[in-house]
Design a protein around this motif. Structure first.
Motif, PDB file in Angstrom:
ATOM      1  N   GLY B  53      -0.918   5.045   6.500  1.00 27.37           N
ATOM      2  CA  GLY B  53      -1.460   4.878   7.837  1.00 27.37           C
ATOM      3  C   GLY B  53      -1.896   3.459   8.173  1.00 27.37           C
ATOM      4  O   GLY B  53      -1.705   2.997   9.276  1.00 27.37           O
ATOM      5  N   GLU B  54      -2.528   2.769   7.189  1.00 29.08           N
ATOM      6  CA  GLU B  54      -3.009   1.425   7.524  1.00 29.08           C
ATOM      7  C   GLU B  54      -2.404   0.382   6.592  1.00 29.08           C
ATOM      8  O   GLU B  54      -2.203   0.625   5.403  1.00 29.08           O
ATOM      9  CB  GLU B  54      -4.541   1.383   7.423  1.00 29.08           C
ATOM     10  CG  GLU B  54      -5.085   1.824   6.085  1.00 29.08           C
ATOM     11  CD  GLU B  54      -6.608   1.763   6.070  1.00 29.08           C
ATOM     12  OE1 GLU B  54      -7.149   0.692   6.345  1.00 29.08           O
ATOM     13  OE2 GLU B  54      -7.235   2.800   5.793  1.00 29.08           O
ATOM     14  N   ASP B  55      -2.107  -0.789   7.165  1.00 26.86           N
ATOM     15  CA  ASP B  55      -1.482  -1.862   6.390  1.00 26.86           C
ATOM     16  C   ASP B  55      -2.455  -2.386   5.350  1.00 26.86           C
ATOM     17  O   ASP B  55      -3.626  -2.622   5.641  1.00 26.86           O
ATOM     18  CB  ASP B  55      -1.066  -3.016   7.323  1.00 26.86           C
ATOM     19  CG  ASP B  55       0.037  -2.578   8.271  1.00 26.86           C
ATOM     20  OD1 ASP B  55       0.470  -1.414   8.160  1.00 26.86           O
ATOM     21  OD2 ASP B  55       0.455  -3.390   9.102  1.00 26.86           O
ATOM     22  N   GLN B  56      -1.965  -2.575   4.123  1.00 24.69           N
ATOM     23  CA  GLN B  56      -2.811  -3.137   3.066  1.00 24.69           C
ATOM     24  C   GLN B  56      -1.933  -3.656   1.928  1.00 24.69           C
ATOM     25  O   GLN B  56      -0.776  -3.273   1.789  1.00 24.69           O
ATOM     26  CB  GLN B  56      -3.787  -2.077   2.535  1.00 24.69           C
ATOM     27  CG  GLN B  56      -3.093  -0.813   2.030  1.00 24.69           C
ATOM     28  CD  GLN B  56      -4.052   0.143   1.354  1.00 24.69           C
ATOM     29  OE1 GLN B  56      -5.015  -0.269   0.738  1.00 24.69           O
ATOM     30  NE2 GLN B  56      -3.786   1.436   1.450  1.00 24.69           N
ATOM     31  N   LYS B  71       2.982  -1.451   4.939  1.00 24.39           N
ATOM     32  CA  LYS B  71       3.129  -2.146   6.223  1.00 24.39           C
ATOM     33  C   LYS B  71       3.951  -1.282   7.172  1.00 24.39           C
ATOM     34  O   LYS B  71       5.008  -0.781   6.790  1.00 24.39           O
ATOM     35  CB  LYS B  71       3.836  -3.492   6.000  1.00 24.39           C
ATOM     36  CG  LYS B  71       3.680  -4.445   7.156  1.00 24.39           C
ATOM     37  CD  LYS B  71       4.308  -5.783   6.838  1.00 24.39           C
ATOM     38  CE  LYS B  71       4.127  -6.720   8.029  1.00 24.39           C
ATOM     39  NZ  LYS B  71       4.921  -7.937   7.863  1.00 24.39           N
TER      40      LYS B  71
END
Lengths: 184, 125
Positions: B53-56, B71
């Motif tokens: 769900g979230e870029d890291q 990403k």
């Protein structure tokens, strides 16, 4: 095993290792997916299969698997054996298959499968054998990767088939040089 | 007795069949929707669930030598110290059934089948 057979096996084994090393020196092509290789040493396996016999081809695959096992470890060695043996067994079976020959004058005549046909099947089966090996190692199905392996098998099998055709005089020459010197 | 030819008509049929099969399997795999999570697996054991769900960018605690990047709902091996770098060259994955493997470490990044796969694909009446 006679000295002649031993020498010939050693020569072919050395050639297949040399080709695998040559391939290793080539930079990975950016447009190719990872894990897709030319399989140049398959040229030698096919030469052994077509012009010497299935036993010689199986022996070359076993030796090659053993060499990878020693130099690159158990996992790489097992995968090399899975791919190599599966490929050589399928090619040996296909080499015996005969299909109806449409171009022949008489309808009942049959022709063997072409070098290209067997080369492509060998490359595809090498890939599938390795995929099955990977499945046993990390038990996850790799169906999503099968299309890549099929297409690359067709491509690389065609390339090695053409190269067998081109290199045939050279391998023949090396093989005969060994064999003749033993006769004298 | 015929000598073996280098190329003949039946080769085209073989090539066509193999390419068609590849196309069909590819289409079947691509029709499945992108997933929202990935799994890091070693020896068939799920070490870590990763949300897409979230870029890291991070390194798993058990494998500080490996860096993973999430990403745009996809995930990849950003770097690894393994010799063959196959895992890194695999690039981003996002669809169920896709995976990136680091065989030297017996480590695999995979997209599991989506949770909705419990539902039937089709109901025949």
């Amino acid at each position: 095993m006679s000295t002649r057979k031993l020498t010939r096996s050693a020569l072919l084994f050395a050639l297949s290792i040399a080709l695998a090393y040559l391939e290793h020196l080539l930079p990975p092509l950016p447009f190719l997916p990872p894990g897709v290789k030319l399989g140049l040493s398959n040229i030698i396996t096919m030469y052994a299969l077509f012009f010497i016999g299935p036993a010689q081809a199986v022996l070359i695959s076993l030796l090659k698997g053993g060499f990878v096992l020693i130099t690159r470890g158990a996992i790489a060695g097992c995968l090399s054996l899975m791919g190599g043996l599966f490929s050589v067994l399928v090619m040996a079976l296909l080499a015996k298959v005969r299909i109806p020959d449409k171009s022949a004058a008489e309808a009942k005549e049959s022709a063997p499968l072409s070098y290209l046909f067997i080369s492509i099947c060998g490359a595809v089966c090498h890939n599938l054998g390795q995929l099955i090996g990977v499945y046993f190692l990390i038990s996850h199905s790799f169906l999503a990767y099968v299309p890549v392996l099929l297409v690359s098998g067709v491509l690389m099998g065609s390339i090695t088939g053409v190269m067998l055709r081109l290199l045939l005089p050279a391998i023949d020459w090396a093989d005969r040089a060994v064999s003749d010197s033993k006769k004298q | 007795m015929h000598t073996r030819r280098f190329i003949q008509g039946s080769d085209l049929i073989l090539i066509a069949v193999l390419l068609l099969l590849a196309g069909l399997i590819f289409l079947a795999a691509a029709r499945r929707p992108a997933s929202t999570s990935a799994q890091l697996v070693q020896d068939s054991r799920v070490i870590m669930e990763i949300s897409l769900g979230e870029d890291q960018t991070f390194s798993p605690s058990d494998f500080p030598e490996v860096t993973l990047e999430v990403k745009d709902g996809r995930i990849r091996f950003l770097s690894s110290d393994c010799p063959d770098q196959t895992c890194v060259r695999t690039g981003f994955i996002s669809h169920p059934g896709e995976y990136a493997v680091c065989l030297p470490k017996r480590l695999m990044l995979r997209i599991p089948d989506s949770p909705s796969s419990d539902e039937p694909d089709a109901i025949l009446k």
